[in-house]
Scaffold this motif. Structure first.
Motif, short mmCIF file in Angstrom:
data_model
loop_
_atom_site.label_atom_id
_atom_site.label_comp_id
_atom_site.label_asym_id
_atom_site.label_seq_id
_atom_site.Cartn_x
_atom_site.Cartn_y
_atom_site.Cartn_z
N TYR A 121 -1.17 5.37 -6.41
CA TYR A 121 -0.19 6.23 -7.07
C TYR A 121 -0.30 6.02 -8.58
CZ TYR A 121 2.41 6.36 -2.58
OH TYR A 121 2.80 6.53 -1.27
N LEU A 135 6.61 8.65 -8.74
CA LEU A 135 5.27 8.25 -8.33
C LEU A 135 4.55 9.45 -7.73
CD1 LEU A 135 7.03 5.49 -8.02
CD2 LEU A 135 5.01 4.72 -6.77
N ARG A 136 3.31 9.62 -8.10
CA ARG A 136 2.51 10.70 -7.56
C ARG A 136 1.26 10.14 -6.90
NH1 ARG A 136 1.60 14.84 -12.34
NH2 ARG A 136 1.42 12.90 -13.53
N LEU A 137 0.96 10.63 -5.72
CA LEU A 137 -0.15 10.12 -4.94
C LEU A 137 -1.47 10.66 -5.46
CD1 LEU A 137 -0.99 8.46 -2.43
CD2 LEU A 137 -0.78 10.57 -1.10
#
Lengths: 113, 114
Positions: free
Chosen positions: B35, B43-45
């Protein structure tokens, strides 16, 4: 994926009970509600998970009404060490190991002495 | 158990440089994730892996590559760093056995691209 909405920030005095509500109007039948906590400069950590009614552990309680369109994380008698960001996630517990979940902005809880 | 560890903890790169972030877990977990966390973005994957030798794209994969040659390690590579990749990077893993299992996160790597 069901979208979640939660307050961006909250303040609370030490010793008070804090309730953080998360809205998830489009929650699916197989979805569970999970909460994570993130302290500054650390990765998130799991707090609690539930499907319906009430779940309690040593850290928090999770209240989920019958329609499941919202949930409330309850932190009893907060201390300064509870200052953190709290994330509400919704995802299919039965989808297998890979978790299709989205960590949104979360709720930044500031505990005041 | 050390849990999930990340190397390095901090790094400063110049635009166009390359680097690899290492994530290691000693819990024998099948699933691993990378992330990124930017201020105000959550949070971004980036990428994830469902087992040794497998990788898949997440929400924001552009500009990154990953490899999972060993079950315990998940590498994140930046071939040509850009200032937009300045962020805190977190690795996570979960067992995936018996259905749902919590994700365990590493301490993060703070990357600055000048």
């Amino acid at each position: 994926l069901a979208k979640t909405t939660q307050p961006i920030s909250m303040d609370s005095y030490e010793g008070q009970e804090v309730n953080i509500t998360c809205s998830h109007n489009n929650i699916a039948t197989n979805d569970y509600i999970t909460w994570y906590q993130q302290f500054p400069s650390q990765g998130p950590r799991f707090i609690i998970q539930g499907y319906k009614t009430k779940v309690t552990n040593e850290v928090a309680s999770l209240f989920i009404p019958a329609d499941r369109k919202s949930s409330t994380l309850s932190l009893p008698r907060v201390s300064l060490s509870d200052t953190a960001v709290y994330y509400c996630l919704v995802g299919d517990r039965n989808s297998g190991g890979y978790q299709k979940v989205t960590f949104g902005i979360g709720t930044k809880l500031q505990v005041i002495p | 158990n050390a849990g999930v560890t990340q190397t390095p903890k901090f790094r400063v790169l110049k635009t166009g440089q390359s680097m690899t972030l290492l994530c290691a877990q000693d819990m024998n977990h099948e699933y691993m994730y990378w992330y990124r966390q930017d201020p105000g973005m959550g949070l971004r994957l980036i990428h994830y892996s469902v087992g040794e030798g497998t990788t898949a794209k997440g929400e924001v994969p552009d500009g990154y590559n990953v490899s999972r040659l060993k079950k315990q390690n998940f590498l994140l590579g930046l071939e040509s760093a850009a200032p937009s990749q300045t962020s805190v990077y977190f690795c996570a893993s979960n067992s995936g056995t018996g259905g749902w299992s919590e994700q365990f996160f590493g301490p993060g790597t703070r990357l600055t691209v000048l």
